[in-house]
Scaffold this active site. Structure first.
Site: not given
Length: 469
Positions: A145, A168-171, A219-220, A222, A224, A241, A275, A449
């Site tokens: 996002n 590692k970024p989101s795909e 991220g989500s 789930a 996490g 987070e 978020c 953070e």
């Protein structure tokens, strides 16, 4: 079709496999990103592990490198921002602001000085002190996002504290992060900063590797929880987070016309894909009609479209999966008797466009209220009793942020302090102070953070105790 490169051990390298990255405004392929092989994931971690001993010794060099990184990002800010808009969808002026914020964050941590830890005892007989030690290899797994600023908020303090990093970024939005490999190439010693890409399998291998000492993830819930469970066998350090279902409580003395614009942007910035966006609004019944009318008027006036078009305020939803989730939440709300005042249906394609949608007639027990919709749909819920509004706001497994809106700031502070959230605002929503830690209660996170507390998440404490005689 352009192909991007992995960045491992100071080199830009190709992969045997690539995957398409889709522009959510056009549903066309932007470019292809490399799918890191198992051997390449291991190589990135091994490179970071090898670089750690020398990198962690020289703090002054770390500060210089972070300043140079900020300069390099500013020089390529337009290129990075264009990629954010292409792969994530946000209007270009907001993407430019994100890149500027990333550069400023690097400079902030370059100049960040920890308060000294004074010895507990220092005399002719004994020396006892608490000292900080870097952790080692940090895995930074980032979301789709807000891909660059959320990355830098992890990487900058991790590097300044003396750790090495594998990103590692989101795909869904890997390109802007992969471009950083090119932009920052040569600034950090080989192996200090590594960038790999791929799907959840790549993330799982990275997070479970025995040489990774810390995972920092946004991220989500789930995902996490999976990371939390997976880290247990190796007792890895974690900062998570996760999601939020932020409530805004509007008290009976608030001015609807004065606050409507702020609440609109608190809910709909980035098409609601934040978020800590406002995801449900509880409004005292005395001013409910006026605030509802003001929000409907603002939502109808919002300019939705391709982020490169002039005067666009809201771009598309970033990926097809999230697009379908948003449509589900609206359809489910309608089944439960909801009334749609604006929006309520996807715009004609191509693109994952969904207009800002104002919903009434729903409450507890409806998915749109109870869950995180992460999109441009906002339920407005009346209340008559302030204590019940607080109860409803707290009746959630999430606890990231919340806000209270009132003509009396002291009254607002008294209410917001009763909310079970890590980020609590009065007469604003989403303002992040650079010196403050950011974290959530309950399912919304673990660790922090930002600020001193966030910086210290990237180090261990060691007690040094020496008998001198």
């Amino acid at each position: 079709m352009s192909k991007y490169s992995l960045y491992i051990d100071g080199d830009l390298i190709s992969s045997d496999r690539y995957f398409d990255v889709i522009n959510p405004a056009t549903e066309e392929i932007v470019a292809q990103a490399p799918y890191a092989s198992s051997a390449q994931v291991d190589a990135a971690i091994q490179a970071a592990h090898k670089a750690f001993p020398s990198w962690t010794k020289d703090e002054s060099s770390r500060s210089v490198a972070l300043k140079l990184a900020a300069e390099a990002i500013r020089k390529r800010s337009e290129d990075i921002a264009k990629l954010i808009t292409l792969e994530q969808g946000r209007p270009i002026h907001f993407a430019i602001g994100e890149v500027a914020g990333a550069a400023a964050t690097l400079e902030h941590y370059a100049n960040f000085d920890l308060p000294p830890l004074l010895p507990l005892r220092s005399d002719s007989e004994k020396f006892v002190a608490i000292e900080r030690r870097a952790l080692g290899v940090v895995a930074a797994i980032t979301p789709w996002n807000v891909p660059i600023i959320l990355l830098i908020l992890k990487v900058a303090p991790a590097l300044k504290a003396g750790n090495t990093v594998v990103i590692k970024p989101s795909e869904f939005t890997p390109l802007s992060t992969l471009l950083l490999g090119e932009v920052l190439n040569g600034i950090f010693p080989a192996g200090v900063l590594n960038i790999i890409s791929g799907d959840g399998e790549v993330g799982a291998q990275l997070s479970q590797h025995h040489l990774v000492k810390k995972i920092t993830f946004t991220g989500s819930v789930a995902t996490g929880k999976k990371l939390y469970a997976g880290a247990a066998s190796d007792v890895k350090r974690l900062t998570l987070e996760l999601g939020g279902n932020d409530a805004a409580i509007v008290l009976d003395d608030a001015d609807p016309k004065a606050i409507a614009e702020k609440i609109f942007w608190g809910a709909f910035w980035n098409s609601g894909q934040i978020c800590f966006a406002i995801k449900r609004v509880y409004v005292h019944e005395r001013i409910f009609p006026q605030l509802l009318e003001a929000l409907i008027e603002r939502a109808k006036a919002a300019r939705v479209g391709n982020g490169f078009e002039k005067d666009v305020e809201l771009g598309p939803i970033t990926n097809a999966i999230q697009f379908e989730k948003v449509k589900y939440f609206v359809a489910d709300a309608l089944k439960h008797g909801a009334k749609i005042h604006t929006g309520g249906a996807a715009l004609a394609g191509p693109g994952y466009f969904y207009p800002p949608t104002i919903v009434t007639g729903v409450g507890e027990g409806v998915a749109l209220v109870d869950e995180e919709q992460f999109g441009p749909v906002l339920p407005i819920i009346p209340f008559s009793d302030e204590k019940d509004a607080i109860r409803q706001a707290n009746a959630s497994p999430f606890g990231l942020g919340a806000s209270v809106w009132t003509a009396d700031a002291q009254r607002g502070l008294a209410v917001v302090r009763q909310l079970d959230v890590g980020l609590a605002w009065v007469n604003q929503h989403g303002d992040i102070h650079p010196g403050a830690p950011k974290g959530g209660f309950k399912w919304s996170g673990l660790g922090y953070e930002g600020g001193l507390r966030g910086y210290e998440e990237f180090s261990e404490l060691q007690v040094v105790n020496a008998a001198l005689n």
